[in-house]
Design a protein around this motif. Structure first.
Motif, PDB file in Angstrom:
ATOM      1  N   TYR A 100       0.837  -1.191   0.000  1.00 41.91           N
ATOM      2  CA  TYR A 100       0.000   0.000   0.000  1.00 41.91           C
ATOM      3  C   TYR A 100       0.869   1.238   0.000  1.00 41.91           C
ATOM      4  O   TYR A 100       2.034   1.202   0.389  1.00 41.91           O
ATOM      5  CB  TYR A 100      -0.986  -0.002   1.176  1.00 41.91           C
ATOM      6  CG  TYR A 100      -0.349   0.117   2.549  1.00 41.91           C
ATOM      7  CD1 TYR A 100       0.158  -1.005   3.192  1.00 41.91           C
ATOM      8  CD2 TYR A 100      -0.272   1.349   3.201  1.00 41.91           C
ATOM      9  CE1 TYR A 100       0.731  -0.902   4.449  1.00 41.91           C
ATOM     10  CE2 TYR A 100       0.302   1.451   4.457  1.00 41.91           C
ATOM     11  CZ  TYR A 100       0.804   0.325   5.079  1.00 41.91           C
ATOM     12  OH  TYR A 100       1.372   0.430   6.317  1.00 41.91           O
ATOM     13  N   LEU A 102       1.238   5.112   1.332  1.00 43.26           N
ATOM     14  CA  LEU A 102       0.755   5.938   2.436  1.00 43.26           C
ATOM     15  C   LEU A 102      -0.217   7.017   1.968  1.00 43.26           C
ATOM     16  O   LEU A 102      -1.096   7.431   2.700  1.00 43.26           O
ATOM     17  CB  LEU A 102       1.935   6.585   3.165  1.00 43.26           C
ATOM     18  CG  LEU A 102       2.852   5.613   3.905  1.00 43.26           C
ATOM     19  CD1 LEU A 102       4.051   6.335   4.469  1.00 43.26           C
ATOM     20  CD2 LEU A 102       2.093   4.903   5.018  1.00 43.26           C
ATOM     21  N   GLN A 103      -0.047   7.442   0.716  1.00 39.27           N
ATOM     22  CA  GLN A 103      -0.926   8.498   0.201  1.00 39.27           C
ATOM     23  C   GLN A 103      -2.353   8.014  -0.042  1.00 39.27           C
ATOM     24  O   GLN A 103      -3.246   8.802  -0.288  1.00 39.27           O
ATOM     25  CB  GLN A 103      -0.372   9.057  -1.122  1.00 39.27           C
ATOM     26  CG  GLN A 103       0.568  10.228  -0.941  1.00 39.27           C
ATOM     27  CD  GLN A 103       1.896   9.771  -0.358  1.00 39.27           C
ATOM     28  OE1 GLN A 103       2.530   8.868  -0.866  1.00 39.27           O
ATOM     29  NE2 GLN A 103       2.308  10.396   0.729  1.00 39.27           N
ATOM     30  N   TYR A 105      -4.275   6.692   2.047  1.00 39.51           N
ATOM     31  CA  TYR A 105      -5.113   6.870   3.230  1.00 39.51           C
ATOM     32  C   TYR A 105      -4.915   8.241   3.854  1.00 39.51           C
ATOM     33  O   TYR A 105      -3.870   8.861   3.708  1.00 39.51           O
ATOM     34  CB  TYR A 105      -4.776   5.796   4.273  1.00 39.51           C
ATOM     35  CG  TYR A 105      -4.933   4.404   3.754  1.00 39.51           C
ATOM     36  CD1 TYR A 105      -6.201   3.875   3.514  1.00 39.51           C
ATOM     37  CD2 TYR A 105      -3.822   3.616   3.485  1.00 39.51           C
ATOM     38  CE1 TYR A 105      -6.345   2.592   3.021  1.00 39.51           C
ATOM     39  CE2 TYR A 105      -3.963   2.326   2.994  1.00 39.51           C
ATOM     40  CZ  TYR A 105      -5.226   1.824   2.760  1.00 39.51           C
ATOM     41  OH  TYR A 105      -5.380   0.559   2.262  1.00 39.51           O
ATOM     42  N   LEU A 108      -3.149  10.269   9.812  1.00 39.55           N
ATOM     43  CA  LEU A 108      -3.580  10.633  11.165  1.00 39.55           C
ATOM     44  C   LEU A 108      -2.388  10.385  12.074  1.00 39.55           C
ATOM     45  O   LEU A 108      -1.870   9.270  12.100  1.00 39.55           O
ATOM     46  CB  LEU A 108      -4.738   9.739  11.607  1.00 39.55           C
ATOM     47  CG  LEU A 108      -6.092   9.978  10.962  1.00 39.55           C
ATOM     48  CD1 LEU A 108      -6.985   8.762  11.153  1.00 39.55           C
ATOM     49  CD2 LEU A 108      -6.755  11.202  11.561  1.00 39.55           C
ATOM     50  N   GLU A 153      -8.000   3.643   8.840  1.00 35.02           N
ATOM     51  CA  GLU A 153      -7.479   4.038   7.535  1.00 35.02           C
ATOM     52  C   GLU A 153      -8.543   4.691   6.665  1.00 35.02           C
ATOM     53  O   GLU A 153      -9.000   4.100   5.681  1.00 35.02           O
ATOM     54  CB  GLU A 153      -6.956   2.804   6.780  1.00 35.02           C
ATOM     55  CG  GLU A 153      -5.737   2.161   7.371  1.00 35.02           C
ATOM     56  CD  GLU A 153      -5.229   0.989   6.528  1.00 35.02           C
ATOM     57  OE1 GLU A 153      -6.055   0.263   5.935  1.00 35.02           O
ATOM     58  OE2 GLU A 153      -4.007   0.814   6.464  1.00 35.02           O
TER      59      GLU A 153
END
Lengths: 703, 173
Positions: A100, A102-103, A105, A108, A153
């Motif tokens: 995946y 990181l961008q 999701y 936070l 997410e």
């Protein structure tokens, strides 16, 4: 005995990270986690083995070439090596690796996750009172785990979010479908972990039946959603493999109520395997068989007094009296001669004998063999079972969100890339559920990337500023999860990150001062926020002296609203009503306040956010509400009036609007100088320590 | 100095490979722990510390638990932050002359628990590997009870803060 305080329960790191003392200490401090310094030789960059043995996925695409995934490859190889060395067996259920970005999701940070109480309460770590508590109406363990993941997410892709919303909407509107779906889901066990046990070769008959009973719900579930219109539901329906062959295999082979152990028999169903049936018959119906054989032999040979007997030396035999010896067929084998006859055995009798005598033991062994065979056959289908489990979990989460949307009277948010957040009659999802229904005061919110970037919210303490701001953050986050939201209307332009700087912090117990923690959190926010972020700032600067605090708050507002530096949508609650002046000085700033109703000397907080600032802090009213003795309250009021007459604050009100732009004039000269110094600080570059030192210098100047 | 008994020598060979775990050494119907492991286990599990002849003048510190209760004791130790290496007898003692072969068949660690009594059914139990190179991080995450496996990298600004955020995301609680 659950592992709830760990998490992730364990970390495997290479020696470079392990020797980065500052970082490792930071991790240890923030997480109760077991850290392994794992030999560097395990972190291999071998791509071929991964490509051969695993299904490598990037969202929906399969990865054919790992050249761009070198860091991932090394980390994966390290983890697989560790699993290999500790589990010492092939783990068939670990077969696909999902990459995946990181961008993909919403970002936070730890503070935001904690402040917004997504999965656990800050003070008691409990579930009650969290967003999870509100949204989790899942029926299965798998759904329960997936909804945690969804909440952790939130998405940023508008299409993906709207796909979820559309599915939730369809399930919300069709109460019959929703109800029946839920009924079926309730009968589904934890397929994922049953499959895990299967891979470990640990499943017993009961677990196989749990798997079967779960799979038997799937055709119903598939049928229920077969008429769906939503894209997501259609796609889930299309890919849902009922694994009927597996259910049938287990159904035909394993008894309804098998024992816990698999090595003591009683597992295999009668009718599945003729050998088992015979062994079982042999041990229970051995005598009948012998009688049957005796009867048959009497008929075929014509020897009327032929009989089957047993002794310990020869086992089972057929006894024929002398007078009938001429009728004995050639297939009879003589075993023993008696005075008045002969004893024989036949091949059939031999087989029967070994069946009867060894039946019990053989039965147990054969049942075990067969069970292992069945288990292995099922285990060959692990990937199919996992895919099914994943779809069931997704349906469970969608149904859960639909149930909550219906029960709590939520509205479907319009999610787009407009950059606007427009909420009408928004409610705090958790608090409205904790208090008497209908008593929660709803509020509107409007933020965009232009004229309404930053709302300064003034108003007395305890009047609901924090609740209001958390509510906006939670509604935004819920929308991006794919959930309906507590409002009468909501338009949410997706945000890339949510930052919060709210209330006290857990780190206090670890020896950092409130103010230091606060400034560190502010520093992170200023560094990381973009024009697509949402920032919640509650009373920043409260941890230091009034002038320090006000100056910092002022400078922070200036920085955030500067489109070239940040430009994020921001809710900024403060009791420095001096900050309301910024509305006229900085483009994009709007003032809001909490409505109060004055009743003589008393005030009532209406918890309603209204446009416009307030210039009274009502601190003394709060003191009165809190039960501070009447005499003290009265004296406070007198002092306040005296101060107001004399103070610079009073001057400010009279003069500030005439002052030229850019000149900070709200205090005396000394203050303006300090403010100028603060203005010079580049918050992108300053470290928390330097920030503190600077603050110390500023404080010295004040004296 | 006297030689250690053959069984103790076997124990040391196994223990040598699993220094960072408490070694549960299967002897008949019991798992036995020796030396430091025994002291730790007896303290943490509140079981009696005794001794076993080991060929030396002094008896080896020892404690033991019945094999059928192993899950319970393992989960207690994991809960307290230890790893446990389970060493089994690999041969049937009745069919073996001399020393029974023994080896570790599984090491239970906080991140590799599969026993349902140690797992919360509505929570994942993640294990994460972090590989640092320069200022970048490669990350892999797995829940071995379900088979979920994810991976990503951090190559943006403020990498360490982002790493902390990712760790926070995969919290089990």
């Amino acid at each position: 005995m659950k592992l709830q305080n760990f998490g992730p329960a364990e970390l495997i790191v290479n020696s470079f990270l392990y020797s980065s003392e500052e970082e490792i200490n930071e991790i240890r401090k923030k997480f109760k986690v077991y850290i392994n310094n794992f030999d560097d030789g395990n972190f291999k960059d071998d791509k071929d083995t991964l490509l051969q043995n695993y299904n490598l996925l990037y969202d929906d695409k399969t990865i054919k070439n790992l050249d761009n995934y070198e860091l991932e490859t090394v980390a994966i190889n390290g983890l697989l090596a560790y699993l290999n060395q500790t589990q010492k067996m092939k783990l068939d259920h670990i077969n696909h690796i999902k990459f995946y970005n990181l961008q993909k999701y919403m970002a936070l940070d730890i503070a935001a996750r904690r402040n917004l109480e997504l999965l656990e309460r800050q003070h008691d770590k409990g579930k009650r009172g969290t967003l999870l508590w509100v949204l989790d109406k899942t029926s299965t363990s798998m759904g329960g785990r997936m909804i945690r993941k969804w909440i952790s997410e939130p998405l940023v892709d508008v299409t993906e979010i709207n796909n979820r919303l559309e599915a939730v909407g369809e399930l919300k509107d069709n109460s019959i479908l929703r109800g029946e779906l839920q009924e079926n889901l309730k009968r589904v066990y934890d397929i994922e972990r049953l499959v895990g046990k299967l891979a470990y070769g640990n499943s017993n008959g009961r677990e196989m039946n749990a798997l079967k009973n779960s799979l038997m719900q799937i055709p119903n579930i598939k049928n229920l959603i077969s008429t769906s219109n939503s894209e997501l539901l259609k796609q889930l329906e299309k890919n849902l493999d009922a694994c009927e062959d597996i259910a049938k295999l287990i159904e035909s082979s394993i008894v309804e109520d098998p024992p816990i152990t698999v090595k003591e028999g009683g597992v295999i169903k009668t009718g599945y395997n003729s050998e088992v049936d015979e062994y079982r018959k042999a041990s229970t119906e051995g005598k009948t068989w012998l009688l049957e054989l005796e009867q048959r032999e009497k008929e075929t040979t014509g020897i009327k007094n032929l009989k089957v007997g047993f002794n310990k030396v020869f086992g089972y035999y057929i006894e024929v009296t002398k007078s009938n010896l001429s009728l004995v067929p050639s297939t009879y084998i003589r075993k023993q001669t008696l005075t008045n006859g002969e004893r024989y055995i036949t091949e059939e009798l031999n087989e029967l004998e070994s069946k009867i005598l060894g039946a019990e033991e053989k039965l147990i062994n054969l049942e075990y063999e067969l069970f292992i065979e069945i288990r292995n056959t099922v285990a060959q289908n692990i990937k199919r079972l996992q895919a099914t489990a994943n779809i069931v979990a997704t349906l469970d989460v969608l149904a859960s969100l639909a149930i909550v949307a219906e029960d709590m009277n939520y509205v479907c948010p319009i999610v787009d890339n407009s950059g606007e957040i427009d909420i009408k009659e928004g409610r705090h999802p958790v608090i409205e559920k904790m208090i008497d229904s209908g008593t929660f005061v709803s509020n509107d919110t409007y933020l965009n990337k232009e004229e309404d970037r930053l709302s300064i919210i003034t108003g007395p303490n305890m009047a609901g500023k924090s609740t209001y701001m958390r509510q906006v953050a939670l509604i935004t986050l819920m929308a991006q999860i794919g959930s309906f939201v507590p409002a009468s209307y909501a338009k949410i332009g997706v945000v890339d990150k949510i930052f919060t700087r709210v209330g006290a912090s857990d780190d206090l117990s670890m020896g950092q001062s409130t103010f230091m923690v606060e400034m560190m959190e502010v520093a992170t926010i200023l560094k990381e926020a973009t024009s697509n972020s949402l920032i919640i700032l509650d009373e920043i600067g409260r941890g230091t002296s009034t002038y320090d605090g006000l100056s910092i708050a002022w400078a922070v507002v200036e920085h955030i609203t500067d489109k070239t530096k940040c430009g994020a949508k921001t809710l900024f609650a403060t009791h420095y009503h001096e900050l309301t002046e910024l509305e006229s000085k900085i483009e994009g700033v709007k003032n809001y306040s909490i409505a109060v109703k004055e009743k003589g000397e008393d005030i009532i907080f209406l918890r309603k956010i209204i446009p416009g600032g307030t210039d009274e802090s009502y601190g003394i009213h709060v003191a009165k509400l809190a039960g501070v003795p009447q005499a003290v309250v009265k004296r406070s009021n007198e002092i306040l009036r005296t101060l107001e007459r004399k103070s610079m604050l009073g001057q400010k009100k009279a003069e500030n609007k005439k002052q030229p732009e850019g000149q900070l004039d709200f205090y005396n000269y000394k203050l303006a100088e300090i403010a100028h110094e603060i203005d010079k600080i580049n918050l992108n570059e300053i470290t928390p320590i330097d920030a503190l030192t600077t603050l110390m210098k500023i404080k010295e100047k004040m004296q | 100095m006297a030689e250690f008994s053959p069984m103790m020598q076997q124990y040391f060979n196994v223990k040598e490979q699993h220094k960072d775990a408490i070694l549960f050494f299967r002897i008949g119907d019991f798992y036995e722990m020796f030396f430091e492991d025994a002291k730790t286990a007896s303290r943490e599990l509140e079981i009696t510390l005794t001794g076993k002849e080991c060929g030396q003048e002094e008896r080896a510190p020892m404690c033991g638990i019945p094999f059928h209760a192993v899950d319970n004791y393992v989960s207690k130790l994991i809960e307290k932050g230890y790893k446990v290496a389970i060493c089994e007898q690999l041969e049937d003692p009745k069919l073996t002359k001399g020393m029974v072969k023994r080896d570790v068949i599984r090491i239970v660690t906080p991140g590799t628990v599969i026993e349902s009594n140690m797992l919360d059914e509505k929570k994942n139990n993640y294990i994460m590997s972090v590989f640092k190179r320069g200022v970048y991080f490669g990350i892999a995450i797995c829940d071995i009870s379900t088979g979920d496996f994810y991976s990503t990298k951090i190559v943006e600004n403020n990498n360490f803060a982002t790493l902390l955020d990712e760790i926070a995301k995969f919290r089990t609680s």
